[in-house]
Design a protein around this motif. Structure first.
Motif, PDB file in Angstrom:
ATOM      1  N   ILE A   1       0.838  -1.201   0.000  1.00 52.62           N
ATOM      2  CA  ILE A   1       0.000   0.000   0.000  1.00 52.62           C
ATOM      3  C   ILE A   1       0.873   1.251   0.000  1.00 52.62           C
ATOM      4  O   ILE A   1       0.654   2.188  -0.780  1.00 52.62           O
ATOM      5  CB  ILE A   1      -0.973  -0.030   1.206  1.00 52.62           C
ATOM      6  N   LYS A   2       1.874   1.261   0.851  1.00 52.87           N
ATOM      7  CA  LYS A   2       2.775   2.421   0.938  1.00 52.87           C
ATOM      8  C   LYS A   2       3.523   2.628  -0.377  1.00 52.87           C
ATOM      9  O   LYS A   2       3.648   3.765  -0.861  1.00 52.87           O
ATOM     10  CB  LYS A   2       3.763   2.213   2.092  1.00 52.87           C
ATOM     11  N   GLN A  62       4.335   5.565  -5.428  1.00 49.95           N
ATOM     12  CA  GLN A  62       4.395   5.515  -6.886  1.00 49.95           C
ATOM     13  C   GLN A  62       3.469   6.557  -7.508  1.00 49.95           C
ATOM     14  O   GLN A  62       3.784   7.147  -8.535  1.00 49.95           O
ATOM     15  CB  GLN A  62       3.996   4.127  -7.405  1.00 49.95           C
ATOM     16  N   LEU A  63       2.322   6.746  -6.877  1.00 54.29           N
ATOM     17  CA  LEU A  63       1.351   7.722  -7.378  1.00 54.29           C
ATOM     18  C   LEU A  63       1.705   9.154  -6.978  1.00 54.29           C
ATOM     19  O   LEU A  63       1.044  10.097  -7.402  1.00 54.29           O
ATOM     20  CB  LEU A  63      -0.055   7.368  -6.871  1.00 54.29           C
ATOM     21  N   GLY A  64       2.724   9.307  -6.149  1.00 55.99           N
ATOM     22  CA  GLY A  64       3.154  10.632  -5.715  1.00 55.99           C
ATOM     23  C   GLY A  64       2.179  11.297  -4.757  1.00 55.99           C
ATOM     24  O   GLY A  64       2.099  12.519  -4.697  1.00 55.99           O
ATOM     25  N   LEU A  65       1.449  10.497  -3.998  1.00 56.60           N
ATOM     26  CA  LEU A  65       0.465  11.032  -3.060  1.00 56.60           C
ATOM     27  C   LEU A  65       1.065  11.188  -1.675  1.00 56.60           C
ATOM     28  O   LEU A  65       1.788  10.313  -1.198  1.00 56.60           O
ATOM     29  CB  LEU A  65      -0.742  10.089  -2.953  1.00 56.60           C
ATOM     30  N   SER A  66       0.734  12.287  -1.037  1.00 56.64           N
ATOM     31  CA  SER A  66       1.139  12.456   0.351  1.00 56.64           C
ATOM     32  C   SER A  66       0.238  11.586   1.222  1.00 56.64           C
ATOM     33  O   SER A  66      -0.850  11.171   0.812  1.00 56.64           O
ATOM     34  CB  SER A  66       1.005  13.918   0.777  1.00 56.64           C
ATOM     35  N   ALA A  67       0.686  11.320   2.439  1.00 59.74           N
ATOM     36  CA  ALA A  67      -0.120  10.541   3.374  1.00 59.74           C
ATOM     37  C   ALA A  67      -1.433  11.258   3.659  1.00 59.74           C
ATOM     38  O   ALA A  67      -2.498  10.630   3.730  1.00 59.74           O
ATOM     39  CB  ALA A  67       0.659  10.286   4.659  1.00 59.74           C
ATOM     40  N   ALA A  68      -1.385  12.569   3.787  1.00 65.75           N
ATOM     41  CA  ALA A  68      -2.597  13.339   4.088  1.00 65.75           C
ATOM     42  C   ALA A  68      -3.609  13.240   2.950  1.00 65.75           C
ATOM     43  O   ALA A  68      -4.810  13.033   3.190  1.00 65.75           O
ATOM     44  CB  ALA A  68      -2.243  14.794   4.352  1.00 65.75           C
ATOM     45  N   CYS A 117      -3.838  10.855   0.605  1.00 66.60           N
ATOM     46  CA  CYS A 117      -4.326   9.478   0.520  1.00 66.60           C
ATOM     47  C   CYS A 117      -5.333   9.201   1.622  1.00 66.60           C
ATOM     48  O   CYS A 117      -6.387   8.611   1.378  1.00 66.60           O
ATOM     49  CB  CYS A 117      -3.150   8.508   0.590  1.00 66.60           C
ATOM     50  N   ALA A 118      -5.013   9.599   2.835  1.00 66.86           N
ATOM     51  CA  ALA A 118      -5.910   9.375   3.969  1.00 66.86           C
ATOM     52  C   ALA A 118      -7.253  10.069   3.730  1.00 66.86           C
ATOM     53  O   ALA A 118      -8.314   9.489   3.969  1.00 66.86           O
ATOM     54  CB  ALA A 118      -5.267   9.867   5.260  1.00 66.86           C
ATOM     55  N   GLU A 119      -7.212  11.298   3.239  1.00 65.70           N
ATOM     56  CA  GLU A 119      -8.447  12.026   2.970  1.00 65.70           C
ATOM     57  C   GLU A 119      -9.275  11.323   1.894  1.00 65.70           C
ATOM     58  O   GLU A 119     -10.488  11.185   2.019  1.00 65.70           O
ATOM     59  CB  GLU A 119      -8.131  13.458   2.539  1.00 65.70           C
ATOM     60  N   ALA A 120      -8.617  10.850   0.845  1.00 63.57           N
ATOM     61  CA  ALA A 120      -9.321  10.147  -0.230  1.00 63.57           C
ATOM     62  C   ALA A 120      -9.961   8.859   0.269  1.00 63.57           C
ATOM     63  O   ALA A 120     -11.010   8.437  -0.224  1.00 63.57           O
ATOM     64  CB  ALA A 120      -8.363   9.851  -1.378  1.00 63.57           C
ATOM     65  N   ALA A 121      -9.341   8.236   1.254  1.00 66.26           N
ATOM     66  CA  ALA A 121      -9.861   6.977   1.813  1.00 66.26           C
ATOM     67  C   ALA A 121     -10.845   7.214   2.946  1.00 66.26           C
ATOM     68  O   ALA A 121     -11.452   6.265   3.456  1.00 66.26           O
ATOM     69  CB  ALA A 121      -8.701   6.113   2.293  1.00 66.26           C
ATOM     70  N   ALA A 141      -8.902   3.544  -2.777  1.00 64.40           N
ATOM     71  CA  ALA A 141      -8.468   4.909  -3.087  1.00 64.40           C
ATOM     72  C   ALA A 141      -7.206   4.917  -3.935  1.00 64.40           C
ATOM     73  O   ALA A 141      -6.990   5.838  -4.729  1.00 64.40           O
ATOM     74  CB  ALA A 141      -8.243   5.697  -1.794  1.00 64.40           C
ATOM     75  N   LEU A 142      -6.381   3.883  -3.796  1.00 59.33           N
ATOM     76  CA  LEU A 142      -5.131   3.795  -4.562  1.00 59.33           C
ATOM     77  C   LEU A 142      -5.303   3.050  -5.888  1.00 59.33           C
ATOM     78  O   LEU A 142      -4.332   2.825  -6.604  1.00 59.33           O
ATOM     79  CB  LEU A 142      -4.049   3.117  -3.712  1.00 59.33           C
ATOM     80  N   GLY A 143      -6.529   2.654  -6.179  1.00 55.13           N
ATOM     81  CA  GLY A 143      -6.782   1.961  -7.444  1.00 55.13           C
ATOM     82  C   GLY A 143      -6.341   0.513  -7.441  1.00 55.13           C
ATOM     83  O   GLY A 143      -6.145  -0.089  -8.496  1.00 55.13           O
ATOM     84  N   LEU A 144      -6.196  -0.047  -6.261  1.00 60.27           N
ATOM     85  CA  LEU A 144      -5.803  -1.447  -6.136  1.00 60.27           C
ATOM     86  C   LEU A 144      -7.031  -2.290  -5.822  1.00 60.27           C
ATOM     87  O   LEU A 144      -8.096  -1.770  -5.494  1.00 60.27           O
ATOM     88  CB  LEU A 144      -4.773  -1.621  -5.011  1.00 60.27           C
TER      89      LEU A 144
END
Length: 157
Positions: free
Chosen positions: A26-27, A32-38, A40-44, A72-75
């Motif tokens: 997941i990390k 790879q997508l260049g997303l910050s933790a904040a 990604c967390a918001e999207a999830a 949220a990560l498309g997985l």
């Protein structure tokens, strides 16, 4: 009232290893997508702290939270139903090939074929009734094989 994160349930080493591998995957995907933790967390729909716990493979995080991040990560998460760990078809055995198994499956004919998981279930359920003096080396090895492949090396008796 202040809510604290749930305590991690006790899990076995292999389960913890699997969670850590999942968290690392997941990390890696987030990075790879260049997303910050904040972001990604918001999207999830969860907090950064929960995301970090997921990326660490924490067992106390709900499966729903894991799935929200994965989505949220498309997985996708696929959990196979494993009846045959070797992946080469359902393995069967003839009841009559092993005297102990034959005694446990007395109601079937000696030529009856059953799956290895059915054989394991018979051994485990009937262990206390099994005359272990009738077990030859081949059958002892077979029982150990069943335990290793289907029960993490332990016969549940």
């Amino acid at each position: 009232m202040r809510y604290m994160p749930a305590r991690s349930p006790e899990v076995g080493t292999s389960q913890q290893d699997a969670l850590q591998r999942l968290g690392a995957r997941i990390k890696d995907r987030r990075r790879q997508l260049g997303l910050s933790a904040a972001t990604c967390a918001e999207a999830a729909g969860l907090s950064r702290v929960t995301l970090h716990r997921i990326e660490a493979g924490n067992a106390s995080v709900t499966i729903g939270a894991y799935l929200n991040v994965i989505t949220a990560l498309g997985l996708t998460l696929t959990i196979p139903i494993v009846d045959d760990p070797a992946g080469d078809g359902v393995r069967t055995v003839r009841v009559g090939d092993y005297p102990g198994l034959r005694s446990l499956a007395w109601q079937t004919g000696a030529g009856t074929e059953i799956t290895e998981t059915e054989a394991l279930n018979l051994y485990e359920r009937g262990w206390r009734h099994l005359d272990r003096s009738v077990l030859d080396d081949d059958e002892r090895l077979f029982i150990q094989h069943l335990a290793d492949v289907y029960s993490h090396g332990k016969l549940l008796v």
